[in-house]
Design a protein around this motif. Structure first.
Motif: not given
Length: 513
Positions: A348-375
């Protein structure tokens, strides 16, 4: 520069699997035993009657085990010279050694030409100490998960080393062959095209091992950890790179030398392309497993260790995976681009490469889940914010490119930590309506009591990164010290129980763990 030198320089790189010792079987593993396990492989042979036999062998069989790189089998050994070593023409000695090897190889080429195909191949590859590649190998399907994982590493590393030896021998011998043709004419027998046929037959014998490696990789899918996925992906990348570089060098040097040689390389080129496509598919499947498995690994986690603000194992695993992605940027971005064109990968993010987009999604997804589980993991909100700061900053520091969303979240976590942890400490000094503020000494006494209580609780909390530890201490100092100093001045308190300077020194001791 000789082709063999280019190959060696390109091939020798850091590999995830090459530095790790064999793993011991864990208690309760399906393989049992608990000791070091040697990988096994199945050898298939066909008798004269056409019957195919599959024999399971252990890799500690000295007869058929793929051996480690043996430089003496590749480069001729220079003679020992007792005196005047400086006068020895090392290059000449090595060149003469390759001339002798070439003359021997020409005899094998003629033997191969005359119909003794397998015999000639066995002699040549045995002399290179890689004769085991003539035996078709498959993974032991009945083995347990650890043994299959070891077979995967075993096949891949042994195969790459064998390919290196074969490629160097081909390249060096053919360089000498071409040099002789220039000096003595092209009438010498056998022809270069006949040498090419021997090379092609050798490479076609090597390719079935790629299928065995891919099959072993597929059987390791029951290992869900991101670190294991990263290791598996790196092994597949190493195999693909080795095959791509070796085949390119062989095809460009050997099969491009003359029209008659070019005509013999079509089968090899086609088969190599097929195996490289299979490796691309295996790498894509590994990345899919990684993307779809993140949520499951976090959901299945049994909770975070009580009282720990340290880096979570999921965070470390995801970073291990992203490091492999980033280190192999061009190869994997190409695979993602193909998946995107097939509609199997959304970007969805056309300003970055495919691989950069994948890494960003992986990191953001992990951070979201840790924030939720940490409660549910932390009753103490101060410790929870510290945990989120540590994990988010760990990911931000190691992804190697800016992530503004994650940076803003870290700032929010720091502000949240200060709010729940140190705002109550300062409340007495900042709020004149607080009941304890009837005299000028009571607010300071209450403040120091709360300060010491918070300090004692948090002194041994851990912030592993020195830069973040320094940043947090500075943020606390800037929140606490100016207010306490101003209160002392306004209240004309000349002898406080603890001076602001001492408080600042104490804050400088926080988060050492």
């Amino acid at each position: 520069m000789a082709i063999a030198s280019v190959w060696r320089g390109a091939w020798i790189r850091s590999r995830v699997f090459s530095s790790a010792p064999p793993r011991a079987a864990a208690a309760g593993d399906v393989d049992g035993g608990g000791g070091l396990l040697q990988p096994t492989y199945c050898e298939s042979s066909t008798s004269a009657s056409g019957t195919t036999t599959t024999v399971t062998k252990s890799s500690d069989s000295a007869e058929d085990r793929p051996r480690a790189f043996n430089s003496s089998m590749v480069l001729p050994t220079a003679p020992v010279v007792e005196e005047n070593v400086e006068e020895l023409d090392v290059g000449k000695v090595i060149e003469e050694g390759w001339v002798r090897k070439l003359e021997h190889l020409k005899g094998l080429v003629m033997e191969f030409r005359d119909g003794n195909n397998l015999g000639a191949l066995e002699k040549w590859l045995s002399e290179l100490d890689v004769g085991w590649v003539l035996h078709e190998s498959k993974i032991d399907e009945s083995a347990g998960s650890i043994r299959i994982w070891q077979q995967f590493h075993f096949f891949a590393e042994s195969w790459i080393l064998a390919l290196q030896d074969i490629n160097e021998s081909i390249s060096r011998c053919f360089d000498v062959w071409c040099s002789q043709d220039r000096d003595e004419g092209t009438s010498k027998k056998p022809l270069a095209s006949e040498f090419a046929l021997l090379v092609e037959a050798t490479m076609l014998k090597m390719l079935p091992f790629v299928d065995a490696i891919i099959a072993a990789a597929a059987r390791t899918s029951d290992r869900p950890e991101a670190a294991a996925a990263a290791e598996k992906l790196q092994v597949l990348i190493d195999v693909s790179d080795a095959l791509s570089m070796a085949s390119e060098q062989i095809l460009s040097s050997l099969f491009s030398s003359s029209p008659c040689v070019q005509s013999t390389g079509g089968t090899m080129r086609e088969n190599v392309s097929t195996e490289l496509a299979k490796l691309d598919e295996a790498m894509w499947n590994t990345m899919v497993d990684m993307m779809t498995g993140t949520a499951a690994w976090t959901a299945e986690d049994n909770g975070h260790p009580c009282g720990s603000s340290d880096i979570h194992k999921v965070t470390r695993s995801i970073i291990s995976y992203t490091k492999v992605l980033w280190a192999n940027y061009w190869s994997l971005d190409r695979i993602l681009d193909d998946a995107y064109l097939r509609g199997e990968f959304k970007h969805d993010n056309e300003s970055v490469s495919h691989l950069t987009n994948l890494i960003m999604e992986m990191v953001h997804s992990t951070e979201d889940k840790l924030a939720s589980k940490s409660k549910s993991w932390f009753a103490d909100q101060s410790l929870r914010f510290l945990f989120l700061i540590n994990n988010s900053y760990f990911m931000l520091r190691l992804v190697d490119f800016p992530m503004p969303v994650l940076t803003r979240r870290i700032d929010d976590y720091i502000n949240g930590y200060l709010l729940v942890s140190w705002e109550p400490v300062m409340k007495c000094l900042c709020d004149p309506a607080t009941p304890c503020c009837f005299t000028r000494h009571l607010p300071m006494t209450e403040f120091q009591s709360k300060f010491h209580k918070t300090y004692a609780a948090q002194k041994l909390w851990k912030v592993p990164d020195p830069a973040m530890r320094k940043m947090l201490r500075k943020a606390i100092v800037e929140k606490v010290i100016p207010v306490s100093t101003q209160f002392l001045e306004d209240s004309s308190i000349s002898t406080p129980g603890v001076t602001p300077k001492k408080l600042e020194e104490m804050l400088g001791e926080l988060f050492e763990g």
